[in-house]
Design a protein around this motif. Sequence first.
Motif, PDB file in Angstrom:
ATOM      1  N   LEU A  45      34.348  42.144  29.217  1.00  0.00           N
ATOM      2  CA  LEU A  45      34.364  43.073  30.351  1.00  0.00           C
ATOM      3  C   LEU A  45      35.668  42.965  31.127  1.00  0.00           C
ATOM      4  O   LEU A  45      36.225  43.975  31.572  1.00  0.00           O
ATOM      5  CB  LEU A  45      33.175  42.795  31.281  1.00  0.00           C
ATOM      6  CG  LEU A  45      31.828  43.318  30.823  1.00  0.00           C
ATOM      7  CD1 LEU A  45      30.717  42.779  31.716  1.00  0.00           C
ATOM      8  CD2 LEU A  45      31.816  44.837  30.830  1.00  0.00           C
ATOM      9  N   TRP A  46      36.154  41.752  31.305  1.00  0.00           N
ATOM     10  CA  TRP A  46      37.391  41.543  32.042  1.00  0.00           C
ATOM     11  C   TRP A  46      38.587  42.127  31.286  1.00  0.00           C
ATOM     12  O   TRP A  46      39.473  42.745  31.877  1.00  0.00           O
ATOM     13  CB  TRP A  46      37.591  40.052  32.283  1.00  0.00           C
ATOM     14  CG  TRP A  46      38.819  39.713  33.052  1.00  0.00           C
ATOM     15  CD1 TRP A  46      39.181  40.195  34.273  1.00  0.00           C
ATOM     16  CD2 TRP A  46      39.849  38.825  32.652  1.00  0.00           C
ATOM     17  NE1 TRP A  46      40.376  39.643  34.659  1.00  0.00           N
ATOM     18  CE2 TRP A  46      40.804  38.793  33.676  1.00  0.00           C
ATOM     19  CE3 TRP A  46      40.048  38.028  31.532  1.00  0.00           C
ATOM     20  CZ2 TRP A  46      41.945  38.015  33.596  1.00  0.00           C
ATOM     21  CZ3 TRP A  46      41.182  37.245  31.470  1.00  0.00           C
ATOM     22  CH2 TRP A  46      42.110  37.248  32.491  1.00  0.00           C
ATOM     23  N   SER A  96      38.520  44.574  29.099  1.00  0.00           N
ATOM     24  CA  SER A  96      38.438  46.018  28.864  1.00  0.00           C
ATOM     25  C   SER A  96      39.025  46.823  30.019  1.00  0.00           C
ATOM     26  O   SER A  96      39.463  47.954  29.817  1.00  0.00           O
ATOM     27  CB  SER A  96      36.992  46.441  28.616  1.00  0.00           C
ATOM     28  OG  SER A  96      36.241  46.327  29.794  1.00  0.00           O
ATOM     29  N   GLY A  97      39.000  46.261  31.215  1.00  0.00           N
ATOM     30  CA  GLY A  97      39.617  46.939  32.347  1.00  0.00           C
ATOM     31  C   GLY A  97      38.667  47.830  33.112  1.00  0.00           C
ATOM     32  O   GLY A  97      38.576  47.738  34.321  1.00  0.00           O
ATOM     33  N   THR A  98      37.941  48.705  32.456  1.00  0.00           N
ATOM     34  CA  THR A  98      37.025  49.606  33.158  1.00  0.00           C
ATOM     35  C   THR A  98      35.609  49.064  33.062  1.00  0.00           C
ATOM     36  O   THR A  98      35.162  48.634  32.005  1.00  0.00           O
ATOM     37  CB  THR A  98      37.056  51.016  32.547  1.00  0.00           C
ATOM     38  OG1 THR A  98      36.670  50.934  31.174  1.00  0.00           O
ATOM     39  CG2 THR A  98      38.430  51.615  32.649  1.00  0.00           C
ATOM     40  N   ILE A  99      34.935  49.090  34.201  1.00  0.00           N
ATOM     41  CA  ILE A  99      33.541  48.644  34.219  1.00  0.00           C
ATOM     42  C   ILE A  99      32.681  49.838  34.593  1.00  0.00           C
ATOM     43  O   ILE A  99      32.622  50.248  35.754  1.00  0.00           O
ATOM     44  CB  ILE A  99      33.345  47.482  35.218  1.00  0.00           C
ATOM     45  CG1 ILE A  99      34.186  46.282  34.786  1.00  0.00           C
ATOM     46  CG2 ILE A  99      31.880  47.092  35.307  1.00  0.00           C
ATOM     47  CD1 ILE A  99      34.101  45.092  35.719  1.00  0.00           C
ATOM     48  N   ASP A 100      32.044  50.429  33.593  1.00  0.00           N
ATOM     49  CA  ASP A 100      31.095  51.495  33.832  1.00  0.00           C
ATOM     50  C   ASP A 100      29.804  51.150  33.091  1.00  0.00           C
ATOM     51  O   ASP A 100      29.725  50.160  32.379  1.00  0.00           O
ATOM     52  CB  ASP A 100      31.647  52.858  33.404  1.00  0.00           C
ATOM     53  CG  ASP A 100      32.076  52.896  31.945  1.00  0.00           C
ATOM     54  OD1 ASP A 100      32.066  51.851  31.300  1.00  0.00           O
ATOM     55  OD2 ASP A 100      32.409  53.998  31.459  1.00  0.00           O
ATOM     56  N   CYS A 101      28.784  51.948  33.276  1.00  0.00           N
ATOM     57  CA  CYS A 101      27.450  51.639  32.756  1.00  0.00           C
ATOM     58  C   CYS A 101      27.438  51.532  31.231  1.00  0.00           C
ATOM     59  O   CYS A 101      26.833  50.610  30.671  1.00  0.00           O
ATOM     60  CB  CYS A 101      26.466  52.707  33.227  1.00  0.00           C
ATOM     61  SG  CYS A 101      24.759  52.341  32.779  1.00  0.00           S
ATOM     62  N   ASN A 119      29.946  50.855  29.179  1.00  0.00           N
ATOM     63  CA  ASN A 119      30.731  49.698  28.754  1.00  0.00           C
ATOM     64  C   ASN A 119      29.940  48.408  28.939  1.00  0.00           C
ATOM     65  O   ASN A 119      29.921  47.551  28.063  1.00  0.00           O
ATOM     66  CB  ASN A 119      32.038  49.652  29.538  1.00  0.00           C
ATOM     67  CG  ASN A 119      33.084  48.824  28.854  1.00  0.00           C
ATOM     68  OD1 ASN A 119      32.962  48.475  27.697  1.00  0.00           O
ATOM     69  ND2 ASN A 119      34.136  48.509  29.584  1.00  0.00           N
TER      70      ASN A 119
END
Length: 75
Positions: A23-24, A26-31, A33
């Motif tokens: 998660l860290w 990947s950069g983007t945190i959305d549902c 992902n």
Amino acid sequence: MKPAVLLIPSAIAFAVLWTCGMLWSSGTIDCANVTILSACGTFAGVAWYYAMRWVFQLMHLVGPSDPPANPGGER
């Protein structure tokens, strides 16, 4: 304490750390992902558990998972 007992918490820790790292990175945190990476982290934790159990069996630190067929037969 048997080495196999420590595999479960260490597999959970591996899965959590792996998921957080993905998660860290990947950069983007959305549902979507979070959902996909959580499922992949669960799979990675289970795979790590079985891989480490196999390695411990090769090193003769953990016995086979099946109980003996006749536990009291050879005395």
